[in-house]
Motif scaffolding. Sequence first.
Motif, PDB file in Angstrom:
ATOM      1  N   THR A 649       0.877  -1.216   0.024  1.00  0.00           N
ATOM      2  CA  THR A 649       0.136  -0.143   0.107  1.00  0.00           C
ATOM      3  C   THR A 649       0.765   1.179   0.113  1.00  0.00           C
ATOM      4  OG1 THR A 649      -1.719  -0.899   1.251  1.00  0.00           O
ATOM      5  CG2 THR A 649      -1.835   1.240   1.152  1.00  0.00           C
ATOM      6  N   LEU A 650       2.046   1.226   0.787  1.00  0.00           N
ATOM      7  CA  LEU A 650       2.699   2.373   0.837  1.00  0.00           C
ATOM      8  C   LEU A 650       3.755   2.513  -0.456  1.00  0.00           C
ATOM      9  CD1 LEU A 650       3.889   4.415   2.945  1.00  0.00           C
ATOM     10  CD2 LEU A 650       6.014   2.973   2.994  1.00  0.00           C
ATOM     11  N   ALA A 651       3.891   1.439  -0.929  1.00  0.00           N
ATOM     12  CA  ALA A 651       4.609   1.744  -2.309  1.00  0.00           C
ATOM     13  C   ALA A 651       3.644   2.208  -3.505  1.00  0.00           C
ATOM     14  CB  ALA A 651       5.151   0.315  -2.957  1.00  0.00           C
ATOM     15  N   VAL A 652       2.332   1.653  -3.477  1.00  0.00           N
ATOM     16  CA  VAL A 652       1.426   2.115  -4.282  1.00  0.00           C
ATOM     17  C   VAL A 652       1.132   3.773  -4.131  1.00  0.00           C
ATOM     18  CG1 VAL A 652      -1.061   2.016  -5.193  1.00  0.00           C
ATOM     19  CG2 VAL A 652       0.306   0.057  -4.791  1.00  0.00           C
ATOM     20  N   HIS A 654       2.923   5.927  -3.240  1.00  0.00           N
ATOM     21  CA  HIS A 654       4.107   6.880  -3.363  1.00  0.00           C
ATOM     22  C   HIS A 654       4.570   6.575  -4.815  1.00  0.00           C
ATOM     23  CE1 HIS A 654       4.468   8.875   0.668  1.00  0.00           C
ATOM     24  NE2 HIS A 654       4.170   7.745   0.927  1.00  0.00           N
ATOM     25  N   GLU A 655       3.874   5.680  -5.593  1.00  0.00           N
ATOM     26  CA  GLU A 655       4.302   5.281  -6.736  1.00  0.00           C
ATOM     27  C   GLU A 655       4.552   6.690  -7.837  1.00  0.00           C
ATOM     28  OE1 GLU A 655       3.743   1.862 -10.214  1.00  0.00           O
ATOM     29  OE2 GLU A 655       2.255   2.286  -8.741  1.00  0.00           O
ATOM     30  N   SER A 656       3.916   7.743  -7.454  1.00  0.00           N
ATOM     31  CA  SER A 656       4.151   9.033  -8.480  1.00  0.00           C
ATOM     32  C   SER A 656       5.277   9.825  -8.258  1.00  0.00           C
ATOM     33  CB  SER A 656       3.072   9.906  -8.198  1.00  0.00           C
ATOM     34  OG  SER A 656       3.025  10.340  -6.853  1.00  0.00           O
ATOM     35  N   VAL A 657       6.055   9.369  -7.036  1.00  0.00           N
ATOM     36  CA  VAL A 657       7.480  10.109  -6.961  1.00  0.00           C
ATOM     37  C   VAL A 657       8.700   9.480  -7.539  1.00  0.00           C
ATOM     38  CG1 VAL A 657       6.469  10.826  -4.770  1.00  0.00           C
ATOM     39  CG2 VAL A 657       8.056   8.822  -4.916  1.00  0.00           C
ATOM     40  N   ALA A 658       8.346   8.170  -8.358  1.00  0.00           N
ATOM     41  CA  ALA A 658       9.402   7.309  -8.778  1.00  0.00           C
ATOM     42  C   ALA A 658      10.154   8.260  -9.815  1.00  0.00           C
ATOM     43  CB  ALA A 658       8.879   6.253  -9.488  1.00  0.00           C
ATOM     44  N   GLY A 659      11.259   8.430  -9.877  1.00  0.00           N
ATOM     45  CA  GLY A 659      12.168   9.165 -11.043  1.00  0.00           C
ATOM     46  C   GLY A 659      12.271  10.494 -10.623  1.00  0.00           C
ATOM     47  N   THR A 660      11.755  11.026  -9.412  1.00  0.00           N
ATOM     48  CA  THR A 660      11.868  12.492  -9.169  1.00  0.00           C
ATOM     49  C   THR A 660      13.472  12.593  -8.962  1.00  0.00           C
ATOM     50  OG1 THR A 660       9.738  12.295  -8.089  1.00  0.00           O
ATOM     51  CG2 THR A 660      11.324  14.237  -7.445  1.00  0.00           C
ATOM     52  N   ALA A 661      13.812  13.730  -9.549  1.00  0.00           N
ATOM     53  CA  ALA A 661      15.341  14.135  -9.434  1.00  0.00           C
ATOM     54  C   ALA A 661      15.162  15.375  -8.576  1.00  0.00           C
ATOM     55  CB  ALA A 661      15.843  14.462 -10.848  1.00  0.00           C
ATOM     56  N   TYR A 662      16.254  15.575  -7.707  1.00  0.00           N
ATOM     57  CA  TYR A 662      16.478  16.893  -6.824  1.00  0.00           C
ATOM     58  C   TYR A 662      17.926  16.826  -6.486  1.00  0.00           C
ATOM     59  CZ  TYR A 662      15.970  20.004  -3.023  1.00  0.00           C
ATOM     60  OH  TYR A 662      16.157  21.235  -2.155  1.00  0.00           O
ATOM     61  N   LYS A 719       9.882  14.499  -2.632  1.00  0.00           N
ATOM     62  CA  LYS A 719       9.564  13.365  -3.423  1.00  0.00           C
ATOM     63  C   LYS A 719      10.587  12.645  -3.900  1.00  0.00           C
ATOM     64  CE  LYS A 719       5.337  15.795  -5.410  1.00  0.00           C
ATOM     65  NZ  LYS A 719       4.906  16.237  -6.820  1.00  0.00           N
ATOM     66  N   ALA A 720      11.998  13.434  -3.954  1.00  0.00           N
ATOM     67  CA  ALA A 720      13.187  12.613  -4.112  1.00  0.00           C
ATOM     68  C   ALA A 720      13.553  11.784  -3.230  1.00  0.00           C
ATOM     69  CB  ALA A 720      14.081  13.952  -4.435  1.00  0.00           C
ATOM     70  N   ALA A 721      13.590  12.634  -1.859  1.00  0.00           N
ATOM     71  CA  ALA A 721      13.562  11.739  -0.501  1.00  0.00           C
ATOM     72  C   ALA A 721      12.797  10.284  -0.550  1.00  0.00           C
ATOM     73  CB  ALA A 721      13.587  12.264   0.668  1.00  0.00           C
ATOM     74  N   MET A 722      11.612  10.492  -1.025  1.00  0.00           N
ATOM     75  CA  MET A 722      10.737   9.211  -0.758  1.00  0.00           C
ATOM     76  C   MET A 722      10.907   8.257  -1.710  1.00  0.00           C
ATOM     77  SD  MET A 722       8.361   7.928   1.197  1.00  0.00           S
ATOM     78  CE  MET A 722       7.452   9.228   2.102  1.00  0.00           C
ATOM     79  N   ALA A 723      11.390   8.700  -2.880  1.00  0.00           N
ATOM     80  CA  ALA A 723      11.749   7.942  -3.953  1.00  0.00           C
ATOM     81  C   ALA A 723      12.912   6.948  -3.712  1.00  0.00           C
ATOM     82  CB  ALA A 723      12.029   8.634  -5.418  1.00  0.00           C
ATOM     83  N   GLU A 724      14.072   7.704  -3.337  1.00  0.00           N
ATOM     84  CA  GLU A 724      15.172   6.966  -2.452  1.00  0.00           C
ATOM     85  C   GLU A 724      14.716   5.933  -1.443  1.00  0.00           C
ATOM     86  OE1 GLU A 724      19.470   8.010  -0.438  1.00  0.00           O
ATOM     87  OE2 GLU A 724      17.598   9.189   0.081  1.00  0.00           O
ATOM     88  N   ALA A 725      13.837   6.280  -0.772  1.00  0.00           N
ATOM     89  CA  ALA A 725      13.492   5.592   0.726  1.00  0.00           C
ATOM     90  C   ALA A 725      12.901   4.359   0.180  1.00  0.00           C
ATOM     91  CB  ALA A 725      12.449   6.495   1.545  1.00  0.00           C
ATOM     92  N   MET A 726      11.943   4.590  -1.002  1.00  0.00           N
ATOM     93  CA  MET A 726      11.252   3.293  -1.424  1.00  0.00           C
ATOM     94  C   MET A 726      11.862   2.345  -2.222  1.00  0.00           C
ATOM     95  SD  MET A 726       8.303   3.774  -0.042  1.00  0.00           S
ATOM     96  CE  MET A 726       7.817   2.076  -0.872  1.00  0.00           C
ATOM     97  N   ARG A 727      13.115   2.822  -3.001  1.00  0.00           N
ATOM     98  CA  ARG A 727      13.966   1.977  -3.355  1.00  0.00           C
ATOM     99  C   ARG A 727      14.924   1.330  -2.396  1.00  0.00           C
ATOM    100  NH1 ARG A 727      14.844   6.475  -6.746  1.00  0.00           N
ATOM    101  NH2 ARG A 727      16.666   7.083  -5.952  1.00  0.00           N
ATOM    102  N   LEU A 728      15.196   2.088  -1.323  1.00  0.00           N
ATOM    103  CA  LEU A 728      15.927   1.301  -0.121  1.00  0.00           C
ATOM    104  C   LEU A 728      15.081   0.269   0.384  1.00  0.00           C
ATOM    105  CD1 LEU A 728      18.307   4.382   1.304  1.00  0.00           C
ATOM    106  CD2 LEU A 728      18.878   2.403  -0.417  1.00  0.00           C
ATOM    107  N   ALA A 745      10.832  -2.394  -6.530  1.00  0.00           N
ATOM    108  CA  ALA A 745      11.877  -1.961  -7.199  1.00  0.00           C
ATOM    109  C   ALA A 745      11.510  -1.694  -8.697  1.00  0.00           C
ATOM    110  CB  ALA A 745      13.305  -2.759  -7.186  1.00  0.00           C
ATOM    111  N   GLU A 746      10.961  -2.519  -9.424  1.00  0.00           N
ATOM    112  CA  GLU A 746      10.694  -2.468 -10.828  1.00  0.00           C
ATOM    113  C   GLU A 746       9.566  -0.986 -10.699  1.00  0.00           C
ATOM    114  OE1 GLU A 746       9.509  -5.418 -14.457  1.00  0.00           O
ATOM    115  OE2 GLU A 746       7.728  -4.995 -12.795  1.00  0.00           O
ATOM    116  N   ALA A 747       8.825  -1.106 -10.125  1.00  0.00           N
ATOM    117  CA  ALA A 747       7.847   0.065 -10.070  1.00  0.00           C
ATOM    118  C   ALA A 747       8.569   1.379  -9.971  1.00  0.00           C
ATOM    119  CB  ALA A 747       6.561   0.063  -9.160  1.00  0.00           C
ATOM    120  N   TYR A 748       9.705   1.446  -9.134  1.00  0.00           N
ATOM    121  CA  TYR A 748      10.373   2.724  -8.685  1.00  0.00           C
ATOM    122  C   TYR A 748      11.759   2.716  -9.772  1.00  0.00           C
ATOM    123  CZ  TYR A 748       7.409   4.088  -4.869  1.00  0.00           C
ATOM    124  OH  TYR A 748       6.436   4.485  -4.382  1.00  0.00           O
ATOM    125  N   GLY A 749      11.713   2.051 -10.882  1.00  0.00           N
ATOM    126  CA  GLY A 749      12.608   2.552 -11.982  1.00  0.00           C
ATOM    127  C   GLY A 749      13.774   1.423 -12.041  1.00  0.00           C
TER     128      GLY A 749
END
Length: 832
Positions: A649-652, A654-662, A719-728, A745-749
């Motif tokens: 549920t958490l991954a879903v 926040h999925e929109s933040v995947a790939g955010t650059a900062y 968003k960038a921090a959350m994208a990193e957090a989900m990959r980790l 991982a696939e969903a987050y790039g």
Amino acid sequence: MAMNERYEPQAIEGKWQTRWEEAGVFRAGTRPGAPKKYILEMLPYPSGKMHMGHVRNYLIGDVYARYFRMKGYDVLHPMGWDAFGLPAENAAIKDGVHPAVRTQENITSFKEEIRSLGYCYDWAREVNTSQPEYYRWNQWFFIQMLERGLVYRRFSKVNWCTGCLTVIANEQVKDGTCERCDSPVLDKEMPEWAFRITKYSQALLDGLDTLKEWPERVTSMQRNWIGRSEGAEADFAVQGRDEKIRIFTTRIDTVYGCTYVVLAPDHKLVAKVTAPERQAEVSAFVAKMAAASKTDRLAEGAEKEGVFTGAYAINPFTGQPVPIWIANFVLSDYGTGAVMSVPAHDERDFAFARKYRLPVTPVVQPASGEKLPAGDALEAAFTEEGVLSDSGEFTGLASAEARRRLSAKLEAEGRGKATVTYRQKDWGFSRQRYWGTPIPIVYCEKCDPERRGIPVPVDQLPVRLPEIDTQAVLTGKGEPPLAKVASWVNTTCPRCSGPARREAETMDTFVDSCWYFARYLSPRYAEAPFDAAEAQRWLPVDVYVGGPEHAVMHLLYFRFWTRVMKELGLSPVDEPVTRLVTQGIVNGSDGRKMSKRWGNVVAPASIVKKYGADTARAYVMFAGPPERDFDWSDAQVEGAFRFLKRVWTLAVSHESVAGTAYTGPFEGKALEIRRAAHKCLKRVGEAIDRLSFNTAIAGIMEYLNALQALGTAETPAEKAAMAEAMRLLAVVLTPFTPHVADEVAEAYGAKAFTVQEAWPDFDPALVVDDEIPYAVQVNGKLRAEIKVPVEASEADVRAVAEADERVKAAMAGKTLRKFVFVPKRLVNFVVG
């Protein structure tokens, strides 16, 4: 690819298992320049159905294998089948199905269950010990060891299982019954083949000192089993005869107190020394002992029984005669089969002497100077070391010095010597069953009239098991099953080409598991048991996972075999395993070990079908430290499933933040997200390193809570921090729940499988807290918890604590008596 809204493990797990296998993700040897890790679990007997003990065993190795692969190692993690043995043969007898057929059916079923749980095995290295390509090398080892005197034929008393109808090892006898079938075990005299493992007793004992990463209970069990005893042998002449009785004792310092000698009932001198008037009673006792098992005779609390032979032996130091008895507590294959009995200084001898009214003579006094009462008044044996008394020229010596001088005198006079004995006995390995490795020996009346056995030439190996009808497997008619197969047992002599008969017994299946770990290195190699070059690369096994119940069987046998392999030039190591991990038992919800007998077995397949493999994996690893037992809990399985649904549920969300650059600074909530991620990364890695998998999963759960509490990521930094957090999050989940991890991982790039990614280093700056918590107590009772800057002084901490409203209320109207400050932990206001 967008994730589904709902967590449905059945929709993702098969997909990832297929992808991993097609990509060869878990193949060993794909990183030739990287350091190696050989991770191994004890290979299973393919019974057809996995149980939760298997699941736990393999998961421990699987977590390690995935983790070290991510840490950059070239990982070898193989699986195979300990496929020979009694269960398949007994099933063949019962069901009329050939053992080979039943075994292959079971392997197919077992392998499907293993695959369903997502274990990361290199299936290209799979071995099956019942295949001729494997057991050929059992036979090759037999011949090499025979040539070196490490295999021999002996006629001895063996443990005969009345249920399995075969010989079993000493280690397989539990309380007088077979550990496999619970049938009574009898002593039976018959010929057998044996490995001379006792030649390695001292080396195996010394090697235990190097096994720093083995559980102490396992090394202790092996020390006790090998049973090194330093002592002396001494000859007691038989009065009026030419015979001598050689005894072994660890307390030769007590020899002046010897008041009787005891022989084993089946000692070769019993018949010779027994007086005619004692013959009937002695013969009856000998017959009674022949019908009793060793285990019953030596059991703790067993009554000590004996009979006087009517003969006397001469104490080699006093020159005085002492009576010769036979008793149930002396065995012919332990020591010399004869003991000198000193009741004043041995508890067993004391009890026997009191029962049969034999003299008790103290000859060692306490070092404190206290004097023992006379023998008749002595209430218990004095078994400690001390100072010798009434011991001729040795009186006044300390026990240790007396032992040295007494042993030297025995040797100088040719009546004995200082010596070392071992409790461990040679390993009798021939079995009277069909489903095992044929022993490569033939018997020829012309070339081998003494039936010592002629080895089959190496170029004629393997000696294959015959293809027989299952009814030919039936046992219990006075000969091994293979002896009934005339077309197989009748052969030609390799020396004279005349008629000969094959050895009809097969090898103990522990032979198969002695060296299988090395066959995994090159399972298709045809020139030798394994490629020595591969052994240089991969041995020893770095982590070995299995049950502690194998301590004095498999875990001792394969240490012996490894030393032999080194002497044969095959292996570079003396010890097969660097780190041994012993897993605890999985009990049913009723607290008893899972067993069909109790009806409390939980089938892994049922958990996978209902909740998915990742839930089973998460639950078993979170249930407790690997070495501890745990009770099954359906409620906690549900809890593991809910945990993974929260991850999903958490991954879903926040999925929109995947790939955010900062690239800007991280502050506020963005910084807190990154702190939580890197703290979790650090905690999980350290927990896995110390094999604390339940702690690692607890850390992931706390991390999940922290991310949920931080809410929606809104700014680019968040968003960038959350994208990193989900990959980790996917990274730390990978060793435990790899299917969910790869889906996230696939969903987050991610462009590769998570297990192929490097385990990232945590940022040291992000795992150091700016603030630390303090517990605040009033009169020792917790009233509040505060947070203060790391660098806060005692005065600063006190000021913050006193300002807390809960603390104020607890102290209202009272006088402060004392203030206690424990840095970085707590403060306590003592009031009255």
